[in-house]
Design an enzyme around this catalytic site. Structure first.
Site, PDB file in Angstrom:
ATOM      1  N   ASN A  12      51.536  73.919  40.850  1.00 44.53           N
ATOM      2  CA  ASN A  12      52.103  73.400  39.811  1.00 44.53           C
ATOM      3  C   ASN A  12      52.611  71.859  40.181  1.00 44.53           C
ATOM      4  O   ASN A  12      53.272  71.681  40.974  1.00 44.53           O
ATOM      5  CB  ASN A  12      53.673  74.108  39.618  1.00 44.53           C
ATOM      6  CG  ASN A  12      54.500  73.189  38.618  1.00 44.53           C
ATOM      7  OD1 ASN A  12      54.051  72.516  37.820  1.00 44.53           O
ATOM      8  ND2 ASN A  12      55.813  73.699  38.770  1.00 44.53           N
ATOM      9  N   TRP A  13      51.881  71.241  39.614  1.00 42.18           N
ATOM     10  CA  TRP A  13      51.645  69.666  39.925  1.00 42.18           C
ATOM     11  C   TRP A  13      52.868  68.972  39.309  1.00 42.18           C
ATOM     12  O   TRP A  13      52.900  67.886  39.766  1.00 42.18           O
ATOM     13  CB  TRP A  13      50.513  69.003  39.437  1.00 42.18           C
ATOM     14  CG  TRP A  13      48.978  69.553  40.132  1.00 42.18           C
ATOM     15  CD1 TRP A  13      48.939  70.620  40.992  1.00 42.18           C
ATOM     16  CD2 TRP A  13      47.839  69.180  39.657  1.00 42.18           C
ATOM     17  NE1 TRP A  13      47.786  70.771  41.405  1.00 42.18           N
ATOM     18  CE2 TRP A  13      47.058  69.955  40.577  1.00 42.18           C
ATOM     19  CE3 TRP A  13      47.269  68.203  38.792  1.00 42.18           C
ATOM     20  CZ2 TRP A  13      45.622  69.879  40.389  1.00 42.18           C
ATOM     21  CZ3 TRP A  13      45.577  68.087  38.800  1.00 42.18           C
ATOM     22  CH2 TRP A  13      44.959  68.811  39.649  1.00 42.18           C
ATOM     23  N   LYS A  14      53.486  69.305  38.361  1.00 42.81           N
ATOM     24  CA  LYS A  14      54.934  68.881  38.036  1.00 42.81           C
ATOM     25  C   LYS A  14      54.683  67.437  37.310  1.00 42.81           C
ATOM     26  O   LYS A  14      53.461  67.555  37.073  1.00 42.81           O
ATOM     27  CB  LYS A  14      56.043  68.845  38.873  1.00 42.81           C
ATOM     28  CG  LYS A  14      56.290  70.188  39.597  1.00 42.81           C
ATOM     29  CD  LYS A  14      57.523  70.207  40.514  1.00 42.81           C
ATOM     30  CE  LYS A  14      57.716  71.729  40.925  1.00 42.81           C
ATOM     31  NZ  LYS A  14      58.938  71.572  41.772  1.00 42.81           N
ATOM     32  N   HIS A  47      60.495  77.435  34.115  1.00 40.90           N
ATOM     33  CA  HIS A  47      60.497  76.786  35.506  1.00 40.90           C
ATOM     34  C   HIS A  47      62.074  76.298  35.535  1.00 40.90           C
ATOM     35  O   HIS A  47      62.644  75.737  34.613  1.00 40.90           O
ATOM     36  CB  HIS A  47      59.756  75.620  35.463  1.00 40.90           C
ATOM     37  CG  HIS A  47      59.594  75.136  36.989  1.00 40.90           C
ATOM     38  ND1 HIS A  47      60.446  74.373  37.505  1.00 40.90           N
ATOM     39  CD2 HIS A  47      58.562  75.448  37.808  1.00 40.90           C
ATOM     40  CE1 HIS A  47      60.277  74.188  38.818  1.00 40.90           C
ATOM     41  NE2 HIS A  47      59.295  74.906  38.951  1.00 40.90           N
ATOM     42  N   GLU A  49      63.356  73.914  36.823  1.00 40.86           N
ATOM     43  CA  GLU A  49      63.524  72.322  36.438  1.00 40.86           C
ATOM     44  C   GLU A  49      63.716  72.282  34.885  1.00 40.86           C
ATOM     45  O   GLU A  49      64.655  71.366  34.422  1.00 40.86           O
ATOM     46  CB  GLU A  49      62.536  71.450  36.810  1.00 40.86           C
ATOM     47  CG  GLU A  49      62.409  71.233  38.281  1.00 40.86           C
ATOM     48  CD  GLU A  49      61.279  71.142  39.083  1.00 40.86           C
ATOM     49  OE1 GLU A  49      60.232  70.870  38.450  1.00 40.86           O
ATOM     50  OE2 GLU A  49      61.102  71.439  40.273  1.00 40.86           O
ATOM     51  N   GLU A  57      61.327  81.903  41.959  1.00 41.21           N
ATOM     52  CA  GLU A  57      61.736  80.727  42.593  1.00 41.21           C
ATOM     53  C   GLU A  57      63.186  80.388  42.988  1.00 41.21           C
ATOM     54  O   GLU A  57      63.810  80.074  42.057  1.00 41.21           O
ATOM     55  CB  GLU A  57      61.139  79.453  41.855  1.00 41.21           C
ATOM     56  CG  GLU A  57      59.850  79.652  41.347  1.00 41.21           C
ATOM     57  CD  GLU A  57      59.152  78.312  41.270  1.00 41.21           C
ATOM     58  OE1 GLU A  57      57.664  78.199  41.728  1.00 41.21           O
ATOM     59  OE2 GLU A  57      59.294  77.665  40.435  1.00 41.21           O
ATOM     60  N   GLY A  67      61.616  72.264  46.458  1.00 33.30           N
ATOM     61  CA  GLY A  67      61.609  70.739  46.782  1.00 33.30           C
ATOM     62  C   GLY A  67      62.250  70.261  47.751  1.00 33.30           C
ATOM     63  O   GLY A  67      62.563  69.251  48.034  1.00 33.30           O
ATOM     64  N   SER A  84      58.874  75.651  48.356  1.00 31.29           N
ATOM     65  CA  SER A  84      58.498  74.992  49.346  1.00 31.29           C
ATOM     66  C   SER A  84      57.647  76.045  50.201  1.00 31.29           C
ATOM     67  O   SER A  84      57.835  76.104  51.384  1.00 31.29           O
ATOM     68  CB  SER A  84      60.111  74.794  50.444  1.00 31.29           C
ATOM     69  OG  SER A  84      60.680  73.812  49.834  1.00 31.29           O
ATOM     70  N   GLY A 139      54.531  74.026  44.330  1.00 30.81           N
ATOM     71  CA  GLY A 139      54.601  72.561  44.170  1.00 30.81           C
ATOM     72  C   GLY A 139      54.020  71.465  45.128  1.00 30.81           C
ATOM     73  O   GLY A 139      52.904  71.245  44.858  1.00 30.81           O
ATOM     74  N   GLY A 140      55.019  70.952  45.894  1.00 27.24           N
ATOM     75  CA  GLY A 140      54.565  69.762  46.737  1.00 27.24           C
ATOM     76  C   GLY A 140      53.102  69.967  47.484  1.00 27.24           C
ATOM     77  O   GLY A 140      52.299  69.218  47.280  1.00 27.24           O
TER      78      GLY A 140
HETATM   79  P1  13P Z   1      57.924  73.272  46.015  1.00 24.09           P
HETATM   80  O1  13P Z   1      56.633  74.112  46.394  1.00 24.09           O
HETATM   81  O2  13P Z   1      57.405  71.534  45.831  1.00 24.09           O
HETATM   82  O3  13P Z   1      59.197  73.406  46.534  1.00 24.09           O
HETATM   83  O4  13P Z   1      57.982  73.517  44.450  1.00 24.09           O
HETATM   84  C1  13P Z   1      58.140  74.848  44.047  1.00 24.09           C
HETATM   85  C2  13P Z   1      58.020  74.997  42.606  1.00 24.09           C
HETATM   86  O5  13P Z   1      59.010  74.452  41.947  1.00 24.09           O
HETATM   87  C3  13P Z   1      56.622  75.461  42.021  1.00 24.09           C
HETATM   88  O6  13P Z   1      56.890  75.746  40.634  1.00 24.09           O
END
Ligand code: 13P
Length: 252
Positions: A10-12, A96, A98, A168, A174, A214, A235-236
C-alpha cells in the site's frame, strides 16, 4: 484448507509518476514469473494506468487504495469499481484505518463499498483493527465483531471468494511498533472465529487474513509463520523494492 497467500504494497499518498513506474518495474522484475504467493502493488489513483502498463505480462497484480460505492454519476472526486477494473486493477483496499480515522469513513459506507467492488468483480482487501485505546480498554473483540459484521453483511458465498481481510492494529501503522506474532495470531484467530459464527466454517477457513502494521523484512518471517496469518499488507517498506521483495520472499 490451504489458503493462497498474498503480500500487497500500500503505497498510500507517496511516489511521483516516475518513482511509481520505476518501483513497480523493480518489483515485477524481482518477483519473477512464478512467485510463491500472490503479489500486488497499490499506487495512488493517478499512477494506476502507467503502473498497469509496466506490470503487463508480470506476476504482480495492481490494486487501488479506495473505491466509491456507486457505478457512475454526480459524485465529484470519486472513482467507481468499473473505472478501477478498466484501469487494470484486480484488487482494491477498502476501509483502511486512515480512511476510517482521518477521513471519517463509516462502517455503513465501507459495507456499500465492499458490495459495489465485489459485484463489479474486484477483489477487496478489507482492513480492520483496533486503536490503542480500544486495546487498552479490552474492547478488541467487540471492535472486530462490529467490523467483521458490518463490512461483510449481505455478501453471497461466491462474493466472499473475492474478499481478503487485512488485520491492521491502528497502533502499529507507521509507528515502527509491529504486533508480535502472538498478538497477530490471537487477533487473526478471533477474526476467523467470528467469520465462522457469522458466515459459516467454509468461508472462515478459506478467507485469507493478512497482517498489516510496520511489517519489515525483519518482522515478516515471524508473523507469516503463524497459522492464521496469510501474508501482509505493507505500507512504508513497500516503497523500497528491495525491502518489499525480501518480505515477499519470506512467504514464497
Ligand atoms: P506501515 O507498514 O507503514 O506501518 O503501514 C501499514 C499499512 O497501513 C498498510 O496498509
Amino acid at each position: 484448507m490451504t489458503r493462497r497467500k498474498l503480500v500487497a504494497g500500500n503505497w498510500k499518498m507517496n511516489t511521483t509518476r516516475s518513482e511509481a513506474t520505476a518501483l513497480a518495474g523493480a518489483v515485477a522484475a524481482g518477483v519473477g514469473a512464478s512467485p510463491g504467493c500472490d503479489v500486488a502493488v497499490c499506487p495512488p489513483f493517478p499512477w494506476l494506468v502507467p503502473v498497469a502498463e509496466g506490470l503487463k505480462g508480470s506476476a504482480v497484480a495492481l490494486g487501488a487504495q479506495d473505491v466509491y460505492s456507486e457505478p457512475k454519476g454526480a459524485f465529484t472526486g470519486e472513482v467507481s469499481p468499473g473505472m478501477l477494473l478498466e484501469a487494470g486493477c484486480r484488487y482494491v483496499i477498502v476501509g483502511h484505518s486512515e480512511r476510517r480515522h482521518v477521513l471519517g469513513e463509516t462502517d455503513s459506507q465501507i459495507n456499500h463499498k465492499v458490495h459495489a467492488a465485489v459485484e463489479a468483480g474486484l477483489h477487496v482487501i478489507l482492513c480492520m483493527g483496533e486503536t490503542l485505546g480500544e486495546r487498552d480498554r479490552g474492547l478488541m473483540e467487540r471492535v472486530f465483531q462490529r467490523q467483521v459484521y458490518s463490512a461483510l453483511a449481505g455478501l453471497t458465498d461466491e462474493q466472499f471468494g473475492r474478499v481478503v481481510i487485512a488485520y491492521e492494529p491502528v497502533w502499529a501503522i507507521g509507528t515502527g511498533r509491529t504486533a508480535t506474532p502472538e498478538q497477530a495470531q490471537e487477533a487473526h484467530a478471533f477474526i476467523r472465529g467470528k467469520l465462522g459464527s457469522l458466515y459459516g466454517e467454509k468461508i472462515a477457513s478459506s478467507l485469507p487474513i493478512l497482517y498489516g502494521g510496520s511489517v519489515t523484512p525483519d518482522t515478516a518471517a515471524g508473523l507469516f509463520a503463524k497459522p492464521d496469518v496469510d501474508g501482509g499488507l505493507v505500507g512504508g517498506a513497500s516503497l523500497k523494492a528491495d525491502a518489499f521483495l525480501s518480505i515477499v520472499r519470506t512467504v514464497g
